[in-house]
Motif scaffolding. Structure first.
Motif, PDB file in Angstrom:
ATOM      1  N   SER A  16       0.816  -1.221   0.000  1.00  0.00           N
ATOM      2  CA  SER A  16       0.000   0.000   0.000  1.00  0.00           C
ATOM      3  C   SER A  16       0.852   1.274   0.000  1.00  0.00           C
ATOM      4  CB  SER A  16      -0.944   0.005   1.209  1.00  0.00           C
ATOM      5  OG  SER A  16      -0.216  -0.106   2.401  1.00  0.00           O
ATOM      6  N   CYS A  17       2.161   1.133   0.272  1.00  0.00           N
ATOM      7  CA  CYS A  17       3.008   2.339   0.280  1.00  0.00           C
ATOM      8  C   CYS A  17       3.300   2.859  -1.128  1.00  0.00           C
ATOM      9  CB  CYS A  17       4.313   2.078   1.023  1.00  0.00           C
ATOM     10  SG  CYS A  17       5.369   0.930   0.158  1.00  0.00           S
ATOM     11  N   ILE A  18       2.806   2.191  -2.160  1.00  0.00           N
ATOM     12  CA  ILE A  18       3.002   2.709  -3.528  1.00  0.00           C
ATOM     13  C   ILE A  18       2.156   3.961  -3.777  1.00  0.00           C
ATOM     14  CG2 ILE A  18       3.520   0.449  -4.533  1.00  0.00           C
ATOM     15  CD1 ILE A  18       0.608   0.669  -5.797  1.00  0.00           C
ATOM     16  N   TYR A  19       1.146   4.176  -2.948  1.00  0.00           N
ATOM     17  CA  TYR A  19       0.241   5.302  -3.192  1.00  0.00           C
ATOM     18  C   TYR A  19       0.828   6.589  -2.619  1.00  0.00           C
ATOM     19  CZ  TYR A  19      -3.108   1.744  -4.563  1.00  0.00           C
ATOM     20  OH  TYR A  19      -3.732   0.708  -5.200  1.00  0.00           O
ATOM     21  N   PRO A  20       0.395   7.750  -3.151  1.00  0.00           N
ATOM     22  CA  PRO A  20       0.922   9.016  -2.640  1.00  0.00           C
ATOM     23  C   PRO A  20       0.706   9.159  -1.129  1.00  0.00           C
ATOM     24  CG  PRO A  20      -0.320   9.374  -4.654  1.00  0.00           C
ATOM     25  CD  PRO A  20      -0.509   7.935  -4.294  1.00  0.00           C
ATOM     26  N   ARG A  21       1.635   9.855  -0.484  1.00  0.00           N
ATOM     27  CA  ARG A  21       1.592   9.991   0.985  1.00  0.00           C
ATOM     28  C   ARG A  21       0.280  10.599   1.462  1.00  0.00           C
ATOM     29  NH1 ARG A  21       2.844  13.689   5.238  1.00  0.00           N
ATOM     30  NH2 ARG A  21       4.033  12.590   6.848  1.00  0.00           N
TER      31      ARG A  21
END
Ligand SMILES: NC(=O)C1=CN([C@@H]2O[C@H](COP(=O)(O)OP(=O)(O)OC[C@H]3O[C@@H](n4cnc5c(N)ncnc54)[C@H](OP(=O)(O)O)[C@@H]3O)[C@@H](O)[C@H]2O)C=CC1
Ligand SMILES: C[C@H]1O[C@H](OP(=O)(O)OP(=O)(O)OC[C@H]2O[C@@H](n3cnc4c(=O)[nH]c(N)nc43)[C@H](O)[C@@H]2O)[C@@H](O)[C@@H](O)C1=O
Length: 318
Positions: free
Chosen positions: A108-113
């Motif tokens: 899920s860390c692929i998405y923008p902060r």
């Protein structure tokens, strides 16, 4: 019925173990595994030779350099380069060997902060990434793009799944390099055993995380891998990013989850926050509507999964 040959890359890790476990009741697969020592997926020639010799029908790609917020901050080269190397080798070899379906594990860390919440698949590449895990996220985004590029150029059916934060039996319980749940299970257990008066939890305690029990992910992976032809083809069609979120649909603060671990372990001392440690992404709750519309839903409540995970920790390390 002829059995399909399924290669689980990284079968001894948290997710690979759960996938193997989910497969234990199945008779329609012949499962292929190799430990890191037996087959280093960073070795291009060895990876190619393995795929060409065994020619699996399906691949579940769990092998990766994985770690928590501090490991990601301390070893950015490893998280970027090891993962890129593994991915390039596996994608190229899988394509050359003509494998039919592949499930690539992202995160899920692929998405923008600072994404709107809950995070839909289409938010990919719509904003800046979280600094603490940017190298890892970029490697995983490259993996998503590899799935799509192969599907577009060669008509393959490679699907990228984006699980939320995972925990469960066989987790990495390293005190500093692991993810938050295994780290806290260890820390609270050791404090209870030694009679320490307080346990330190990193950061402000306010970030929110969505936690999923690993056996649920193992089942979700097999559910997706076994989708009927037309549904799998729809998910991996050439004109859309072949991406699907896997989560539970709800999140908690780090403080709340720390209190839950404390209660699960039975520790009665104080919980102290260490604000000098990084918080990372403020929130990353996945929108799991796409997966739900296919007919799959996570079923293990956090309190139940944590009890199982703690039992596992005590059996292995207690
Ligand atoms: N854990 C989590 O919270 C989440 C994980 N994911 C993703 O799920 C996947 C699996 O993660 P997880 O199971 O937690 O990770 P683990 O660290 O538990 O397991 C990783 C596995 O990969 C293997 N591996 C690593 N490098 C190589 C290599 N060069 N050659 C062969 N095998 C290798 C390891 O083998 P060995 O043990 O022998 O070194 C291990 O079996 C990863 O892609 C990760 O990004 C996604 C979201 C959350
Ligand atoms: C799965 C995911 O995992 C990582 O991202 P992360 O979600 O930030 O994961 P984490 O589990 O390390 O931390 C979650 C939160 O918990 C807090 N926290 C408290 N106390 C401890 C503690 O003792 N250890 C750790 N690790 N964190 C702690 C910590 O400060 C943070 O606020 C990346 O690898 C990323 O790339 C990725 O994909």
């Amino acid at each position: 019925m002829e059995k399909k040959k399924l290669f689980i890359a990284g079968h001894r890790g948290l997710v690979g173990t759960a996938t193997l476990q989910a497969l234990s009741a199945r008779t329609d697969y012949e499962v292929l595994t190799r430990t890191h020592d037996e087959l280093d997926l960073e070795d291009r020639d060895a990876t190619r030779a393995f795929f060409l010799e065994h020619r699996p029908d399906h691949v579940v790609m769990c092998a990766a350099k994985v770690g928590g917020i501090l490991a990601n901050s301390n070893f950015p080269v490893d998280f970027l380069h090891n993962n890129l190397r593994i991915q390039l080798n596996v994608f190229d070899a899988a394509h050359e060997a003509g494998i039919d379906r592949m499930i690539f594990l992202g995160s899920s860390c692929i998405y923008p902060r600072d994404c709107p919440q809950p995070i839909k698949e289409e938010y990919l590449l719509t904003g800046p990434l979280e600094a603490t895990n940017r190298p890892y996220a970029l490697a995983k985004i490259a993996g998503v793009e590899s799935c799509w590029a192969f599907n577009r150029q060669y008509g393959t059916r490679y699907l990228a799944v984006m699980p939320t934060n995972m925990y469960g039996p066989g987790d990495n319980y390293h005190p500093e390099h692991s993810h938050v749940l295994p780290a806290l299970i260890r820390r609270f257990h050791e404090a209870k055993t030694k009679g320490d008066p307080a346990v330190v939890v990193w950061g402000s305690g306010t970030p929110r995380r969505e936690f999923m029990y690993s056996s649920d992910l193992g089942e979700a992976i097999l559910f997706l891998l076994g989708l009927p032809e037309e549904k799998f083809a729809e998910l991996t069609r050439a004109n859309a990013t072949p991406l699907i979120n896997i989560g539970v649909g709800e999140d908690v603060t780090i403080r709340e989850v720390a209190e839950l671990v404390k209660a699960t372990v039975g520790y009665t001392g104080e919980l102290r926050l260490d604000a000098t440690k990084p918080d990372g992404t403020p929130r990353k709750l996945l929108d799991v509507g796409r997966l739900a519309s296919l007919g799959w839903k996570a079923r293990t409540p956090l309190a139940v999964g944590l009890k199982n995970a703690y039992r596992d920790f005590v059996e292995r390390h207690g």
